[in-house]
Design an enzyme around this catalytic site. Structure first.
Site, short mmCIF file in Angstrom:
data_model
loop_
_atom_site.label_atom_id
_atom_site.label_comp_id
_atom_site.label_asym_id
_atom_site.label_seq_id
_atom_site.Cartn_x
_atom_site.Cartn_y
_atom_site.Cartn_z
N LEU A 185 0.87 -1.19 0.00
CA LEU A 185 0.00 0.00 0.00
C LEU A 185 0.90 1.23 0.00
CD1 LEU A 185 -2.74 -1.26 2.42
CD2 LEU A 185 -3.21 -0.17 0.24
N LYS A 267 -8.27 3.28 6.20
CA LYS A 267 -7.24 2.26 6.03
C LYS A 267 -7.85 0.89 5.77
CE LYS A 267 -3.33 4.47 8.25
NZ LYS A 267 -2.14 4.30 9.11
N GLY A 289 3.55 0.39 5.64
CA GLY A 289 4.68 1.03 6.30
C GLY A 289 4.39 1.44 7.73
N GLN A 298 -2.07 4.08 14.42
CA GLN A 298 -1.15 2.95 14.50
C GLN A 298 -0.96 2.47 15.93
OE1 GLN A 298 2.38 3.90 12.17
NE2 GLN A 298 1.13 4.69 10.50
N CYS A 452 -1.03 24.59 2.32
CA CYS A 452 -1.75 23.93 3.41
C CYS A 452 -0.76 23.36 4.40
CB CYS A 452 -2.69 22.84 2.87
SG CYS A 452 -1.83 21.48 2.05
#
Length: 491
Positions: A185, A267, A289, A298, A452
């Site tokens: 991914l 996710k 990752g 995470q 941004c």
């Protein structure tokens, strides 16, 4: 009487990773053949001959330096040494003379040791060769058998004695292709690229799925990262990048679900998309990752909620790495400069994301979404052969700029509280949702420059404005980069 010393600038001794020697004979032979295939692929266009010599490989080529650079990027190569001198029908006297002629200046003012090893050939005493050859270099250099600066190595072989003083490291690991495939991914950031590299290093062929939230500019950045991994490290493989347009999926999620669950649900949706493509590619796992505790999504409970979205195992090679370690590895493998310009998608939600989630609740929230949007996005995914691309495909879209023109109107796309923390003097605050609704009412004869927080939303909005006929660009990078540049200017 021995033949004269002969320089041998066309031979490299290649040492496979020691782990390969622990395999059974059939497995070791298969791994070695795959390694040789990959070396040949890395040397494409370079005339060479590759042969097996006991547990190592011998590479003959006139382009030693170019071949050496290629070997540094072939998984399964532990180390390699260009041979400096060959002595045919060697004896101790000819080896002493060869070492004196070639290595006197090499060891001058440095510590050294002489190491001799037999791979067949003459029945000379290795200990005596080391002692006698070492003695002729004592003076210009100083003997240090424990931790020398230079090791002069002598291999006794059926073809003569090979003398060399350099040993270069390869990436180690297993030859790419000894395992099945996996799908990475890919976000384009430091983590996903390093995770892909580590997966390939264990012999796994890797394809990439990019769930695009950031438009053509973000896709171009990711494409460049994936192309570099493929062209520099995937020797012997033919990896693909699959681009999935996730903008409709995200728009549906933002409309239907509370902001606190967006990161975890997103996710999960990405894992679902990657799993479909993985099964089409006959891949056995997904790769991400993620590193434990690096960001709010995470955590152990959130990773548990994410994993249940896919029936395939999710590999996380970086799970125990610190960010500083990941950045160091990105520099080593050559993706740092590209990944540095690829921001994470910012301002997905102004709500505080969940740090701890329950799988049941996340699955219930996800069930509220329009599943047809995800299915359609995956069905329409674009497949890109990363090794069959021209330079035009890697060229940067005309959206990003590095400086702000004097006549431009600057729009700060940060959340209001971030704008209050710091903004470029004169910039007007307009968060992404508001700008997306209102920009069509702007005067069309002006130049607009957007920035941004982390540099991802601004390019997306600038692309939309360009498609609507506006002269709009996004400032490369995020607020941190802009602020440093501004502070240097006014200091």
């Amino acid at each position: 009487m021995s033949e004269p010393v002969t320089d041998r600038p066309d031979l490299i001794i290649v040492r496979p990773a020691p782990e390969m020697q622990l395999k059974s004979s059939p497995t070791r032979r298969r791994f070695r053949n795959i390694l040789m295939r990959n070396i040949r692929a890395a040397l494409d266009g370079i005339p060479h001959e590759l042969t097996v010599d006991q547990g190592r490989l011998l590479l003959q080529t006139d382009e030693i330096e170019v071949a050496g650079k290629a070997l540094e990027q072939v998984f399964g190569v532990a180390s390699f040494s260009p041979v400096d001198v060959v002595v045919h029908e060697p004896d101790v006297a000819s080896l002493r003379e060869a070492a004196r002629a070639h290595f006197t200046e090499v060891v001058r003012g440095r510590t050294y040791a002489v190491r001799c090893k037999r791979h067949g050939g003459p029945g000379l005493s290795q200990r005596e060769v080391e002692r006698q050859v070492g003695s002729v270099l004592d003076g210009p250099g100083r003997v240090d058998l424990g931790d020398p600066e230079i090791e002069v190595r002598i291999d006794l072989t059926e073809q003569g004695a090979w003398l060399f003083g350099r040993r270069f490291s390869g990436p180690g690991g297993m030859p790419l292709g000894v395992q099945d495939r996996a799908v990475n991914l890919m976000s384009g950031g430091f983590d996903s690229a390093v995770a892909a590299w580590y997966t390939m290093r264990r012999g796994v062929g890797v394809d990439y799925v990019f769930c695009n939230l950031g438009g053509a500019t973000h896709e171009n950045m990711v494409l460049n990262v994936a192309h570099r991994l493929a062209s520099q490290w995937a020797h012997g493989d033919r990896p693909r990048l699959f681009v999935v347009d996730f903008l409709p999926v995200v728009a549906d999620m933002r409309q239907r679900l509370p902001g606190e669950v967006w990161q975890v649900v997103l996710k999960r949706l990405m894992c679902r998309a990657a799993e479909v493509i993985a099964r089409e590619r006959k891949s056995q796992a997904l790769v991400t990752g993620e590193a434990l505790s690096q960001v709010s999504s995470q955590t152990l409970s959130n990773l548990n909620s994410i994993d249940s979205a896919s029936d395939l195992p999710v590999l996380r090679p970086l799970i125990g790495f610190d960010k500083s370690e990941i950045l160091s590895l990105a520099r080593r493998i050559g993706t740092y400069d590209l990944c540095e310009g690829v921001p994470e998608f910012c301002a997905l939600s102004n709500s505080k994301p969940l740090v701890s989630s329950r799988r049941g609740r996340i699955e219930a929230e996800e069930a509220k979404l329009d599943g047809g949007l995800l299915e359609r996005a995956v069905l329409e995914a674009r497949e890109i052969d990363l090794l069959d691309m021209d330079r035009a495909a890697l060229a940067e879209p005309d959206v990003l700029i590095d400086t702000i023109p004097a006549d431009a109107e600057v729009i700060d796309c940060q959340p209001p509280r971030r704008y209050r923390d710091w903004h470029l003097p004169g910039a007007v605050n307009m968060p992404p949702d508001e700008l997306a609704r209102r920009f069509r009412d702007f005067p069309a004869d002006r130049h607009y420059v957007l920035y941004c927080l982390r540099g991802a939303n601004a390019p997306v909005l600038a692309e939309r404005m360009q498609r609507a006929g506006f002269n709009a660009h996004a400032l490369r990078g995020g607020v941190g980069r802009l602020r440093r540049a501004w502070e240097r200017r006014v200091s």
